[in-house]
Design an enzyme around this catalytic site. Structure first.
Site, PDB file in Angstrom:
ATOM      1  CB  CYS A   1      -2.149  -2.627   5.305  1.00 43.65           C
ATOM      2  SG  CYS A   1      -3.807  -1.910   5.196  1.00 43.65           S
TER       3      CYS A   1
ATOM      4  CE  LYS B   1      -3.583  -4.242   1.155  1.00 45.85           C
ATOM      5  NZ  LYS B   1      -4.271  -3.522   2.209  1.00 45.85           N
TER       6      LYS B   1
ATOM      7  CG  ASP C   1      -1.944  -1.127   1.194  1.00 49.67           C
ATOM      8  OD1 ASP C   1      -1.913  -1.933   0.249  1.00 49.67           O
ATOM      9  OD2 ASP C   1      -2.739  -1.224   2.150  1.00 49.67           O
TER      10      ASP C   1
HETATM   11  C1  C5J Z   1      -2.972   0.612   5.564  1.00 49.47           C
HETATM   12  C2  C5J Z   1      -4.661   1.842   6.741  1.00 49.47           C
HETATM   13  N1  C5J Z   1      -2.493   0.429   4.330  1.00 49.47           N
HETATM   14  N2  C5J Z   1      -3.816   2.250   7.686  1.00 49.47           N
HETATM   15  N3  C5J Z   1      -4.230   1.121   5.680  1.00 49.47           N
HETATM   16  O1  C5J Z   1      -2.282   0.380   6.542  1.00 49.47           O
HETATM   17  O2  C5J Z   1      -5.827   2.104   6.827  1.00 49.47           O
END
Ligand code: C5J
Length: 230
Positions: free
Chosen positions: A162, A129, A24
């Protein structure tokens, strides 16, 4: 086969069975005006992960290692976004609202894209995702099985959300997960520290933790000795 220094102990990895998984590293999390900012976070805190991720990516590409990028985001009709998730954050900038980088956390919008510093190249896999974990409602497990991957080098953001969720999912599915600590970041430095500490605790309950310097050194082809014989 490489030997990687890590906590709780060094780990031997077959490169052919190892993938780099970058979680991400999207504009929505790292740039102002996206999802991360809409939740009240200082997004600049995540930038420490960029350079270590770049080093890992360059080393993995040089070794021909399987590279997987993930992106959190939802379908334009938000049919894959639970109402309980949508209702969080500032009402004027929730998932699906129009922000400075397009609709927040929606697939295909500018904010959903991976930051240019880590842009995927042809041949690299992108997993979209809807959840925090990269295995939840995605094809990731099938891709890894097809490629006979057994080990995951995991980096990205955020450490305790994540990255951690993906490592827990991967660990439960039998993958040996090595989190590259300095190539991860959080909006909360304390959460980052504790999240990393949880991984190798109890003999490696979720996996291993290493760092980008150690991984890059282990991945680099051995230098030819420059010593001359008399
Ligand atoms: C991720 C989030 N990628 N913190 N998402 O960690 O909402």
């Amino acid at each position: 086969m490489i030997s990687l220094s890590a906590q709780p102990e060094a780990i031997d990895l077959s490169l052919a069975q190892t993938a780099l998984v970058i979680i991400d590293m999207q504009r929505d999390f790292l740039e102002p005006g996206g999802f991360g900012a809409s939740l009240g976070n200082d997004v600049s805190l995540l930038r420490t992960a960029i350079a270590p991720c770049q080093s890992l990516l360059a080393a993995a590409r040089a070794m021909g290692m399987l590279v997987i990028h993930t992106r959190e985001g939802h379908l334009p009709d938000l049919s894959d976004a639970p109402p309980a998730k949508i209702m969080r954050g500032k009402p004027e900038l929730r998932i699906g609202s129009i922000g400075p980088m397009g609709r927040v956390l929606v697939r295909g919008e500018p904010g959903h894209g991976i930051i240019p510093e880590l842009a995927p190249v042809t041949g690299e896999i992108i997993i979209d995702k809807p959840g925090k974990g990269a295995f939840y409602r995605t094809e990731l497990n099938d891709v890894l099985k097809e490629q006979r991957i057994e080990n995951l080098l995991v980096c990205g953001v955020t450490t305790e959300v994540c990255v951690h969720t993906t490592v827990r999912e991967g660990n439960d599915r039998g993958y040996r997960c090595v989190v590259v600590g300095d190539a991860c970041a959080s909006y909360f430095p304390e959460f980052h520290r504790v999240a990393l500490a949880m991984i190798p605790a109890q003999g490696g309950i979720f996996g291993w933790v290493s760092n980008s310097t150690a991984v890059v050194a282990a991945l680099s082809p051995k230098r030819m000795s420059t010593a001359t014989t008399p």
